[in-house]
Design a protein around this motif. Structure first.
Motif, PDB file in Angstrom:
ATOM      1  N   SER A  22       0.561  -0.846  -0.304  1.00  0.00           N
ATOM      2  CA  SER A  22       0.047   0.137  -0.193  1.00  0.00           C
ATOM      3  C   SER A  22       1.265   1.081  -0.008  1.00  0.00           C
ATOM      4  O   SER A  22       1.982   1.577   0.121  1.00  0.00           O
ATOM      5  N   GLY A  23       0.074   2.725  -0.298  1.00  0.00           N
ATOM      6  CA  GLY A  23       1.027   3.663  -0.378  1.00  0.00           C
ATOM      7  C   GLY A  23       0.080   4.394  -0.718  1.00  0.00           C
ATOM      8  O   GLY A  23      -0.781   4.787  -0.333  1.00  0.00           O
ATOM      9  N   GLY A  24       1.200   5.638  -0.576  1.00  0.00           N
ATOM     10  CA  GLY A  24       0.254   6.796  -0.991  1.00  0.00           C
ATOM     11  C   GLY A  24      -0.117   7.986  -2.211  1.00  0.00           C
ATOM     12  O   GLY A  24       0.566   6.348  -2.982  1.00  0.00           O
ATOM     13  N   ALA A  25       0.159   9.094  -2.475  1.00  0.00           N
ATOM     14  CA  ALA A  25      -0.344   9.038  -4.246  1.00  0.00           C
ATOM     15  C   ALA A  25      -0.062   8.319  -5.286  1.00  0.00           C
ATOM     16  O   ALA A  25      -0.195   7.313  -5.973  1.00  0.00           O
ATOM     17  N   GLN A  26       1.727   8.373  -4.747  1.00  0.00           N
ATOM     18  CA  GLN A  26       2.491   8.003  -6.098  1.00  0.00           C
ATOM     19  C   GLN A  26       3.089   6.404  -6.191  1.00  0.00           C
ATOM     20  O   GLN A  26       2.491   6.334  -7.547  1.00  0.00           O
ATOM     21  N   TRP A  27       2.529   5.697  -4.944  1.00  0.00           N
ATOM     22  CA  TRP A  27       2.552   3.735  -4.833  1.00  0.00           C
ATOM     23  C   TRP A  27       0.955   3.715  -5.907  1.00  0.00           C
ATOM     24  O   TRP A  27       1.147   3.108  -6.527  1.00  0.00           O
ATOM     25  N   GLU A  28      -0.025   4.232  -5.940  1.00  0.00           N
ATOM     26  CA  GLU A  28      -1.313   4.702  -6.178  1.00  0.00           C
ATOM     27  C   GLU A  28      -0.762   4.601  -7.692  1.00  0.00           C
ATOM     28  O   GLU A  28      -1.733   3.975  -8.781  1.00  0.00           O
ATOM     29  N   CYS A  29      -0.371   6.064  -8.437  1.00  0.00           N
ATOM     30  CA  CYS A  29      -0.385   6.430  -9.374  1.00  0.00           C
ATOM     31  C   CYS A  29       1.090   5.005 -10.070  1.00  0.00           C
ATOM     32  O   CYS A  29      -0.057   4.346 -11.832  1.00  0.00           O
ATOM     33  N   LEU A  30       1.561   5.117  -9.826  1.00  0.00           N
ATOM     34  CA  LEU A  30       2.058   3.749 -10.390  1.00  0.00           C
ATOM     35  C   LEU A  30       1.361   2.465 -10.490  1.00  0.00           C
ATOM     36  O   LEU A  30       1.385   1.879 -11.515  1.00  0.00           O
ATOM     37  N   ALA A  31       0.880   2.113  -8.932  1.00  0.00           N
ATOM     38  CA  ALA A  31       0.371   0.843  -9.010  1.00  0.00           C
ATOM     39  C   ALA A  31      -0.776   0.913 -10.288  1.00  0.00           C
ATOM     40  O   ALA A  31      -0.988  -0.484 -10.890  1.00  0.00           O
ATOM     41  N   GLU A  32      -1.405   1.381 -10.456  1.00  0.00           N
ATOM     42  CA  GLU A  32      -3.017   1.687 -11.510  1.00  0.00           C
ATOM     43  C   GLU A  32      -2.209   1.901 -13.013  1.00  0.00           C
ATOM     44  O   GLU A  32      -2.757   1.127 -13.881  1.00  0.00           O
ATOM     45  N   ALA A  33      -0.720   2.305 -13.155  1.00  0.00           N
ATOM     46  CA  ALA A  33      -0.420   2.399 -14.580  1.00  0.00           C
ATOM     47  C   ALA A  33       0.523   1.089 -14.989  1.00  0.00           C
ATOM     48  O   ALA A  33      -0.276   0.222 -15.515  1.00  0.00           O
ATOM     49  N   LEU A  34       0.690   0.353 -13.908  1.00  0.00           N
ATOM     50  CA  LEU A  34       0.754  -1.084 -13.475  1.00  0.00           C
ATOM     51  C   LEU A  34      -0.196  -1.950 -14.552  1.00  0.00           C
ATOM     52  O   LEU A  34      -0.532  -3.099 -15.468  1.00  0.00           O
ATOM     53  N   TYR A  35      -0.915  -1.915 -13.259  1.00  0.00           N
ATOM     54  CA  TYR A  35      -2.485  -2.181 -13.873  1.00  0.00           C
ATOM     55  C   TYR A  35      -2.831  -2.724 -15.065  1.00  0.00           C
ATOM     56  O   TYR A  35      -3.615  -3.369 -16.013  1.00  0.00           O
ATOM     57  N   PHE A  36      -3.267  -1.168 -15.506  1.00  0.00           N
ATOM     58  CA  PHE A  36      -3.748  -1.001 -17.167  1.00  0.00           C
ATOM     59  C   PHE A  36      -2.890  -0.971 -17.561  1.00  0.00           C
ATOM     60  O   PHE A  36      -3.713  -1.130 -19.090  1.00  0.00           O
ATOM     61  N   GLU A  37      -1.646  -0.873 -17.919  1.00  0.00           N
ATOM     62  CA  GLU A  37      -0.793  -0.561 -19.024  1.00  0.00           C
ATOM     63  C   GLU A  37       0.129  -2.018 -19.080  1.00  0.00           C
ATOM     64  O   GLU A  37       0.132  -2.359 -20.431  1.00  0.00           O
ATOM     65  N   ALA A  38       0.004  -2.887 -17.745  1.00  0.00           N
ATOM     66  CA  ALA A  38       0.985  -4.314 -17.838  1.00  0.00           C
ATOM     67  C   ALA A  38       0.775  -5.142 -17.360  1.00  0.00           C
ATOM     68  O   ALA A  38       1.482  -6.286 -17.178  1.00  0.00           O
ATOM     69  N   ARG A  39      -0.365  -5.348 -17.169  1.00  0.00           N
ATOM     70  CA  ARG A  39      -1.345  -6.656 -15.937  1.00  0.00           C
ATOM     71  C   ARG A  39      -1.188  -7.768 -16.626  1.00  0.00           C
ATOM     72  O   ARG A  39      -1.093  -8.518 -15.675  1.00  0.00           O
ATOM     73  N   GLY A  40      -1.367  -8.209 -17.770  1.00  0.00           N
ATOM     74  CA  GLY A  40      -1.322  -9.158 -18.443  1.00  0.00           C
ATOM     75  C   GLY A  40       0.007  -9.513 -18.597  1.00  0.00           C
ATOM     76  O   GLY A  40       0.511 -10.628 -19.251  1.00  0.00           O
ATOM     77  N   THR A  42       3.795 -10.887 -18.394  1.00  0.00           N
ATOM     78  CA  THR A  42       5.300 -11.600 -17.025  1.00  0.00           C
ATOM     79  C   THR A  42       5.443 -10.472 -16.356  1.00  0.00           C
ATOM     80  O   THR A  42       5.399  -8.822 -16.327  1.00  0.00           O
ATOM     81  N   ILE A  43       5.903 -11.081 -15.183  1.00  0.00           N
ATOM     82  CA  ILE A  43       6.509 -10.092 -13.905  1.00  0.00           C
ATOM     83  C   ILE A  43       7.528  -9.103 -15.045  1.00  0.00           C
ATOM     84  O   ILE A  43       7.381  -8.452 -13.924  1.00  0.00           O
ATOM     85  N   LYS A  44       8.416  -9.769 -14.992  1.00  0.00           N
ATOM     86  CA  LYS A  44       9.566  -9.100 -15.350  1.00  0.00           C
ATOM     87  C   LYS A  44       9.332  -8.020 -16.289  1.00  0.00           C
ATOM     88  O   LYS A  44       9.879  -7.155 -16.166  1.00  0.00           O
ATOM     89  N   GLY A  45       8.095  -8.272 -17.094  1.00  0.00           N
ATOM     90  CA  GLY A  45       8.192  -7.444 -17.772  1.00  0.00           C
ATOM     91  C   GLY A  45       6.609  -5.852 -17.303  1.00  0.00           C
ATOM     92  O   GLY A  45       7.152  -4.898 -18.027  1.00  0.00           O
ATOM     93  N   GLN A  46       6.638  -6.224 -16.206  1.00  0.00           N
ATOM     94  CA  GLN A  46       5.680  -5.277 -15.129  1.00  0.00           C
ATOM     95  C   GLN A  46       7.211  -4.391 -14.820  1.00  0.00           C
ATOM     96  O   GLN A  46       6.981  -3.526 -14.276  1.00  0.00           O
ATOM     97  N   PHE A  47       8.045  -4.731 -14.032  1.00  0.00           N
ATOM     98  CA  PHE A  47       8.901  -4.621 -13.631  1.00  0.00           C
ATOM     99  C   PHE A  47       9.710  -3.542 -14.481  1.00  0.00           C
ATOM    100  O   PHE A  47       9.763  -2.635 -14.239  1.00  0.00           O
ATOM    101  N   ALA A  48       9.695  -4.202 -16.132  1.00  0.00           N
ATOM    102  CA  ALA A  48      10.614  -3.385 -17.095  1.00  0.00           C
ATOM    103  C   ALA A  48       9.721  -1.903 -17.257  1.00  0.00           C
ATOM    104  O   ALA A  48       9.460  -0.692 -17.681  1.00  0.00           O
ATOM    105  N   VAL A  49       7.697  -2.061 -17.414  1.00  0.00           N
ATOM    106  CA  VAL A  49       7.404  -0.729 -17.959  1.00  0.00           C
ATOM    107  C   VAL A  49       7.317   0.089 -16.584  1.00  0.00           C
ATOM    108  O   VAL A  49       7.253   1.343 -16.126  1.00  0.00           O
ATOM    109  N   ALA A  50       7.375  -0.286 -14.737  1.00  0.00           N
ATOM    110  CA  ALA A  50       7.342   0.366 -13.734  1.00  0.00           C
ATOM    111  C   ALA A  50       9.155   1.206 -14.317  1.00  0.00           C
ATOM    112  O   ALA A  50       9.298   2.559 -13.560  1.00  0.00           O
TER     113      ALA A  50
END
Length: 160
Positions: A22-40, A42-50
């Motif tokens: 969990s976290g504040g606004a920056q965490w929420e923005c990053l998690a949301e971006a990863l969810y909508f941009e890269a949730r499908g 791989t884990i490595k691919g999600q780290f790369a988008v981040a």
């Protein structure tokens, strides 16, 4: 000492061992971006988008916060940096397991627990389903899963 691009952090076993994030606004923005941009992805691919998002934050050529980078250009349909922010579709989290996963990835990136060595400094990416015009002028740095990563080839003028 550099961490290998095949480090244990990029697998489900490591990610599953992490506490719920969990976290504040920056965490929420990053998690949301990863969810909508890269949730499908791989884990490595999600780290790369981040990593791309964080590279933009650090670059000086983009906004200096995670939320600023993600929402840059939002407001005009398809003129934003991250399509999900301007496609007209409401953002709804419908996959709790995927949200948990991207939340842990976002937390690891923001806390500095993840090596930033997957994309060789990339500040842009696209999926293999598209071929944007800008990709022909940028330097390709990596391909991970269904994403291709690029670094801009900015020219700097000199007075010499």
């Amino acid at each position: 000492m550099p961490v290998s691009r095949n480090a244990a952090i990029y697998n489900a076993s490591w990610l599953n061992s992490q506490n719920a994030a969990s976290g504040g606004a920056q965490w929420e923005c990053l998690a949301e971006a990863l969810y909508f941009e890269a949730r499908g992805e791989t884990i490595k691919g999600q780290f790369a988008v981040a990593e791309v998002i964080m590279n933009r934050v650090k670059s000086g050529r983009f906004p200096d916060s995670v939320c600023g980078v993600i929402h840059q250009g939002t407001g005009k349909k398809y003129q934003c940096q991250f399509t999900y922010t301007c496609d007209g579709i409401p953002e709804r989290i419908r996959e709790p397991q995927a949200w948990d996963r991207v939340g842990k990835i976002a937390r690891a990136i923001l806390d500095g627990r993840a090596p930033m060595n997957l994309t060789n400094g990339a500040t842009h990416y696209h999926t293999t389903a598209v071929n944007p015009r800008w990709s022909r002028t940028y330097t390709k740095t990596a391909s991970i899963g269904v994403h291709v990563f690029y670094r801009h080839t900015w020219r700097v003028s000199s007075n010499g």
